[in-house]
Design a protein around this motif. Structure first.
Motif, short mmCIF file in Angstrom:
data_model
loop_
_atom_site.label_atom_id
_atom_site.label_comp_id
_atom_site.label_asym_id
_atom_site.label_seq_id
_atom_site.Cartn_x
_atom_site.Cartn_y
_atom_site.Cartn_z
N ARG A 238 0.83 -1.22 0.00
CA ARG A 238 0.00 0.00 0.00
C ARG A 238 0.86 1.26 0.00
NH1 ARG A 238 -1.63 2.80 4.44
NH2 ARG A 238 -1.22 1.06 5.82
N LEU A 239 2.01 1.21 0.67
CA LEU A 239 2.88 2.38 0.78
C LEU A 239 3.91 2.50 -0.35
CD1 LEU A 239 3.43 2.33 4.64
CD2 LEU A 239 1.99 3.91 3.32
N GLY A 240 3.95 1.51 -1.25
CA GLY A 240 4.84 1.58 -2.39
C GLY A 240 6.27 1.14 -2.13
N VAL A 241 6.47 0.29 -1.11
CA VAL A 241 7.80 -0.21 -0.81
C VAL A 241 8.09 -1.39 -1.74
CG1 VAL A 241 9.31 -1.22 0.95
CG2 VAL A 241 7.58 0.49 1.61
N ALA A 242 9.07 -1.24 -2.60
CA ALA A 242 9.44 -2.31 -3.53
C ALA A 242 10.05 -3.47 -2.75
CB ALA A 242 10.44 -1.78 -4.55
N PRO A 243 9.73 -4.72 -3.13
CA PRO A 243 10.28 -5.88 -2.42
C PRO A 243 11.80 -5.87 -2.28
CG PRO A 243 8.55 -6.58 -3.91
CD PRO A 243 8.80 -5.11 -4.19
N ASP B 119 5.62 12.39 6.79
CA ASP B 119 5.27 13.37 5.76
C ASP B 119 4.81 12.69 4.46
OD1 ASP B 119 6.05 15.27 7.62
OD2 ASP B 119 8.00 15.64 6.68
N GLY B 120 4.13 11.56 4.57
CA GLY B 120 3.63 10.85 3.39
C GLY B 120 4.66 10.00 2.67
N LYS B 121 5.88 9.92 3.20
CA LYS B 121 6.94 9.14 2.58
C LYS B 121 7.25 7.92 3.44
CE LYS B 121 8.98 13.37 0.85
NZ LYS B 121 10.13 14.26 0.89
N LEU C 28 15.26 12.29 9.18
CA LEU C 28 15.09 13.75 9.20
C LEU C 28 15.46 14.35 7.85
CD1 LEU C 28 16.47 14.61 12.73
CD2 LEU C 28 14.08 14.73 11.96
N ALA C 29 16.53 13.87 7.23
CA ALA C 29 16.96 14.38 5.92
C ALA C 29 15.91 14.10 4.84
CB ALA C 29 18.31 13.78 5.54
N LEU C 30 15.19 12.98 4.97
CA LEU C 30 14.16 12.63 3.99
C LEU C 30 13.09 13.71 3.91
CD1 LEU C 30 12.69 10.66 2.07
CD2 LEU C 30 11.70 9.58 4.12
N ARG C 31 12.80 14.36 5.01
CA ARG C 31 11.76 15.38 5.03
C ARG C 31 12.06 16.53 4.06
NH1 ARG C 31 10.15 17.30 10.66
NH2 ARG C 31 8.07 17.30 9.76
N LYS C 32 13.34 16.70 3.70
CA LYS C 32 13.74 17.78 2.80
C LYS C 32 13.94 17.31 1.36
CE LYS C 32 16.02 20.00 6.65
NZ LYS C 32 17.29 20.34 7.28
#
Length: 148
Positions: free
Chosen positions: A66-71, A82-84, A96-100
């Motif tokens: 559902r969240l789009g995590v590839a196997p 933040d939706g990621k 934290l870096a992902l948020r940017k």
């Protein structure tokens, strides 16, 4: 503007900024009820200023899909900020870096690398990478962690 008014405004601005900086970062973690390393990763996040909403799941495969995590990026737990997605034992600094990073759908520490947060073993640790998934579906190395 009179000095007392200016001081009051500056003081209010300072304390508002300070309060915002102290607010914890919210993250949702989805995990299996029986996974001890997932709980250790949650502790790692909490000790780094995160407020964790812990979701115990019966169907982690469904959550990942559902969240789009590839196997190929899979691990034991999946978080959302933040939706990621954040898959596996990713260090808090990378979360934290992902948020940017608006170019990424999420990041992962594939597998369960020894030495990563939640997978610490005294005197042992393997090299691992944090991989980002771009909006175009490509993998990019976001960070390299050396063996310890």
């Amino acid at each position: 503007m009179k000095t007392p008014m200016r001081l009051a405004l500056l003081s209010a601005l300072f304390f508002t900024t300070l309060a915002q900086a102290a607010e914890p970062v919210l993250i949702d973690v989805h995990r299996d009820a029986n996974c001890g390393c997932c709980k250790k990763w949650i502790s790692h996040l909490e000790s780094n200023g995160f407020k964790v909403n812990d979701h115990v799941e019966a169907d982690m495969s469904g959550v990942k899909k559902r969240l789009g995590v590839a196997p190929r990026l899979g691990s034991c737990h999946t978080a959302v900020i933040d939706g990621k997605f954040v898959e596996g034992h990713v260090p808090a600094e990378q979360v934290l870096a992902l948020r940017k990073r608006n170019d990424l759908l999420g990041i992962a520490a594939p597998g369960m690398p020894l030495g990563s947060p939640g997978m610490e073993v005294e005197g042992r640790g393997e090299a691992y990478q944090v991989i980002g998934l771009t909006r175009e579906g490509k993998d990019v190395v976001v960070a390299d962690y050396p063996a310890r």
